[in-house]
Design an enzyme around this catalytic site. Structure first.
Site, short mmCIF file in Angstrom:
data_model
loop_
_atom_site.label_atom_id
_atom_site.label_comp_id
_atom_site.label_asym_id
_atom_site.label_seq_id
_atom_site.Cartn_x
_atom_site.Cartn_y
_atom_site.Cartn_z
N LYS A 94 43.34 24.11 19.06
CA LYS A 94 44.45 23.29 19.59
C LYS A 94 44.00 21.90 19.99
O LYS A 94 42.81 21.63 20.16
CB LYS A 94 45.12 24.02 20.74
CG LYS A 94 45.99 25.17 20.22
CD LYS A 94 46.95 25.68 21.24
CE LYS A 94 47.84 26.75 20.57
NZ LYS A 94 48.57 27.55 21.53
N ARG A 102 44.21 34.80 20.98
CA ARG A 102 44.83 34.56 19.67
C ARG A 102 43.97 33.52 18.96
O ARG A 102 43.87 32.39 19.44
CB ARG A 102 46.26 34.08 19.87
CG ARG A 102 47.06 33.89 18.61
CD ARG A 102 48.49 33.46 18.96
NE ARG A 102 49.29 33.28 17.75
CZ ARG A 102 49.32 32.17 17.04
NH1 ARG A 102 48.60 31.12 17.41
NH2 ARG A 102 50.06 32.09 15.95
C1 9MG Z 1 52.66 31.20 17.78
N1 9MG Z 1 51.73 30.63 18.72
C2 9MG Z 1 51.08 29.44 18.60
N2 9MG Z 1 50.32 29.25 19.68
C3 9MG Z 1 50.49 30.32 20.49
C4 9MG Z 1 49.99 30.69 21.73
O1 9MG Z 1 49.17 29.90 22.42
N3 9MG Z 1 50.38 31.85 22.26
C5 9MG Z 1 51.24 32.67 21.60
N4 9MG Z 1 51.60 33.82 22.20
N5 9MG Z 1 51.76 32.36 20.41
C6 9MG Z 1 51.39 31.21 19.87
#
Ligand code: 9MG
Length: 268
Positions: free
Chosen positions: A203, A238
């Site tokens: 990110k 994630r």
């Molecule tokens: C779909 N998506 C993109 N970034 C995310 C994040 O930080 N958390 C979750 N739950 N979904 C995300």
């Protein structure tokens, strides 16, 4: 949780997983690398992105749900559309990951019955505008209050707490400082002791720390962020880079527990 984007404009894969075949190969690779959950998404949520028509999202996501349903790993569906939730759950999806925190009309009703897991994420505004000067008086308190309210709504609709996980929504209407404050105070966001899901992989906060490094060159930073999140209590991270993340998390776990065997017994 490994990310399986089927979005041609996805910020981190440049559309390389846009076809079913390629997406399947990517899923198989993530499984071989030790992924625990596969998160399938058809609509980009990158800053500035616009909503995808329902039929296109269904056309991207549903073939993958069908093809991967027996792959031996739980399938998470990254969607905020009640129609996609219903179709995916009927096809055997295990978890709904909603960046809107089940705020769309009909979303709570779409998931209330059944046993599927639900990830409730915080976002300020919407993906198109969220990074235009995000403002908070106290970001930790406001995100915790939001998560508390959504948990109450879901529980009032009959959702058992055991189905829920919570996510501060890193990068969703937050400046780099907001993100760092949330990460630093992560334990405060585990409302009612519910498990936390954290997504920091590749990110822009990492690009800010690395002075403008592009997403594909943020792998080491992503892994470091995943370990920091786990150290602060994240239960699910994630990630794009499954092998690197699994290696790092297994190592962290073994060091933390002063035992290699614990990492082996638990899968790390
Ligand atoms: C779909 N998506 C993109 N970034 C995310 C994040 O930080 N958390 C979750 N739950 N979904 C995300």
């Amino acid at each position: 949780m490994g990310i399986l984007n089927v979005t041609p404009d996805s910020f981190s894969d440049g559309g390389e997983h846009a076809t079913l075949d390629t997406a399947m190969r990517h899923a198989e690779r993530m499984i071989a690398e030790g992924v625990d959950i596969i998160d399938i998404g058809g609509e980009s949520s990158r800053p500035g992105s616009v909503a995808l028509p329902l039929d296109q999202e269904l056309a991207r996501v549903m073939p993958l749900v069908e093809a991967l349903r027996d792959c031996g790993r739980p399938l998470s569906i990254d969607t905020y559309k009640p129609e996609v939730m219903r179709a995916a759950l009927a096809a055997g999806a295990d978890l709904i990951n909603d960046i809107w925190g089940f705020r769309m009309p009909g979303a709570v009703e779409a998931v209330a019955a059944g046993q599927a897991g639900l990830c409730v994420m915080h976002m300020q505004r919407d993906p198109q505008t969220m990074q235009e000067d995000p403002q908070y008086e106290d970001v930790v308190r406001e995100v915790a209050d939001f998560l508390t309210e959504r948990v109450a709504v879901l529980q009032a609709a009959g959702v058992a707490p055991a189905r829920l996980s919570l996510d501060p929504g890193f990068g969703f209407g937050k400046t780099p400082d907001h993100n760092l404050r949330l990460l630093g105070q992560l334990p405060k966001l585990a409302v009612d002791g519910l498990p936390l899901l954290v997504g920091l992989s590749r990110k822009s906060i990492l690009g800010a720390i690395l002075k403008g490094r592009p997403p594909a060159q943020r792998v080491a930073a992503s892994v470091a962020a995943a370990v920091c999140a786990a150290e602060r209590g994240a239960f699910i991270v994630r990630v794009h880079d499954v092998q690197e993340s699994v290696d790092a998390l297994r190592t962290w776990w073994a060091i933390r527990h002063e035992s290699v065997s614990i990492a082996e017994q638990t899968g790390g």
